[in-house]
Design a protein around this motif. Structure first.
Motif, PDB file in Angstrom:
ATOM      1  N   ILE A  11      -0.223  -0.954   7.384  1.00  0.00           N
ATOM      2  CA  ILE A  11       0.048  -1.556   8.703  1.00  0.00           C
ATOM      3  C   ILE A  11      -1.034  -2.572   9.055  1.00  0.00           C
ATOM      4  CG2 ILE A  11       0.153  -1.068  11.183  1.00  0.00           C
ATOM      5  CD1 ILE A  11       1.575   1.558  10.452  1.00  0.00           C
ATOM      6  N   LEU A  12      -2.286  -2.249   8.780  1.00  0.00           N
ATOM      7  CA  LEU A  12      -3.381  -3.181   9.046  1.00  0.00           C
ATOM      8  C   LEU A  12      -3.234  -4.440   8.198  1.00  0.00           C
ATOM      9  CD1 LEU A  12      -6.079  -3.770  10.479  1.00  0.00           C
ATOM     10  CD2 LEU A  12      -7.205  -2.690   8.516  1.00  0.00           C
ATOM     11  N   VAL A  14      -0.464  -5.757   6.843  1.00  0.00           N
ATOM     12  CA  VAL A  14       0.674  -6.549   7.315  1.00  0.00           C
ATOM     13  C   VAL A  14       0.322  -7.266   8.614  1.00  0.00           C
ATOM     14  CG1 VAL A  14       3.033  -6.376   8.215  1.00  0.00           C
ATOM     15  CG2 VAL A  14       2.408  -5.161   6.127  1.00  0.00           C
ATOM     16  N   THR A  15      -0.389  -6.584   9.494  1.00  0.00           N
ATOM     17  CA  THR A  15      -0.795  -7.189  10.764  1.00  0.00           C
ATOM     18  C   THR A  15      -1.744  -8.354  10.537  1.00  0.00           C
ATOM     19  OG1 THR A  15      -0.550  -5.055  11.863  1.00  0.00           O
ATOM     20  CG2 THR A  15      -1.851  -6.718  13.006  1.00  0.00           C
ATOM     21  N   LEU A  16      -2.697  -8.207   9.621  1.00  0.00           N
ATOM     22  CA  LEU A  16      -3.644  -9.289   9.350  1.00  0.00           C
ATOM     23  C   LEU A  16      -2.948 -10.498   8.715  1.00  0.00           C
ATOM     24  CD1 LEU A  16      -6.772  -7.319   8.105  1.00  0.00           C
ATOM     25  CD2 LEU A  16      -6.449  -8.474  10.301  1.00  0.00           C
ATOM     26  N   ALA A  18       0.226 -11.301   9.131  1.00  0.00           N
ATOM     27  CA  ALA A  18       1.039 -11.894  10.196  1.00  0.00           C
ATOM     28  C   ALA A  18       0.176 -12.720  11.144  1.00  0.00           C
ATOM     29  CB  ALA A  18       1.775 -10.804  10.962  1.00  0.00           C
ATOM     30  N   LEU A  19      -0.999 -12.214  11.477  1.00  0.00           N
ATOM     31  CA  LEU A  19      -1.915 -12.950  12.345  1.00  0.00           C
ATOM     32  C   LEU A  19      -2.391 -14.237  11.671  1.00  0.00           C
ATOM     33  CD1 LEU A  19      -3.522 -12.976  15.005  1.00  0.00           C
ATOM     34  CD2 LEU A  19      -5.331 -11.763  13.796  1.00  0.00           C
ATOM     35  N   TYR A  20      -2.677 -14.159  10.386  1.00  0.00           N
ATOM     36  CA  TYR A  20      -3.115 -15.332   9.628  1.00  0.00           C
ATOM     37  C   TYR A  20      -2.029 -16.406   9.626  1.00  0.00           C
ATOM     38  CZ  TYR A  20      -5.190 -17.972   5.766  1.00  0.00           C
ATOM     39  OH  TYR A  20      -5.724 -18.948   4.990  1.00  0.00           O
ATOM     40  N   TYR A  43       7.322 -20.063  12.297  1.00  0.00           N
ATOM     41  CA  TYR A  43       6.498 -19.014  11.708  1.00  0.00           C
ATOM     42  C   TYR A  43       6.813 -18.857  10.223  1.00  0.00           C
ATOM     43  CZ  TYR A  43       4.537 -14.407  10.827  1.00  0.00           C
ATOM     44  OH  TYR A  43       3.825 -13.370  10.293  1.00  0.00           O
TER      45      TYR A  43
END
Length: 101
Positions: A11-12, A14-16, A18-20, A43
Motif C-alpha cells: 500500500i505504501l 502504490v501510494t508513493l 501514485a503521488l510521484y 494522470y
C-alpha cells in the motif's frame, strides 16, 4: 503479522508511485504548456510518460542472469574509470606545461 507488514509495504509503495505520478503531472501542466505551447496531460498520460522515460533512459531492469550482467557492468565501469583517469592525467600534464611556459 508478517502478512500485515507486506500489505502495508504494498500500500505504501502504490501510494508513493501514485503521488510521484501526480507530482509529475502537475509539474508538466504547470511548466510545459506555457513554455512550448502543448496541451496539458492527464494522470494516466503522466504515468505513461514516466514508464516511457524509465524504459528509454534507465533500461528495463529485467536481467536474466544477474551475476553475468553485474560482471559486465563492473568491467565497463573499470574500463571507463581507467580511460577517464588517463585523460585527466594528460590534461593535468598539459595544463601544468602551459602554466610553466
Amino acid at each position: 503479522m508478517k502478512a500485515l507488514k507486506i500489505i502495508g509495504a504494498v500500500i505504501l509503495g502504490v501510494t508513493l508511485v501514485a503521488l510521484y505520478v501526480f507530482v509529475i503531472m502537475h509539474l508538466w501542466n504547470w511548466l510545459i504548456p506555457d513554455m512550448f505551447g502543448v496541451t496539458s496531460i492527464t494522470y494516466w498520460q503522466a504515468a505513461g510518460l514516466l514508464l516511457l522515460f524509465k524504459l528509454l533512459f534507465l533500461g528495463n531492469g529485467w536481467r536474466c542472469n544477474k551475476d553475468e550482467s553485474s560482471k559486465d557492468d563492473e568491467a565497463y565501469k573499470a574500463h571507463w574509470k581507467s580511460n577517464f583517469r588517463q585523460r585527466w592525467e594528460e590534461k593535468c600534464k598539459t595544463q601544468q606545461q602551459n602554466n610553466d611556459e
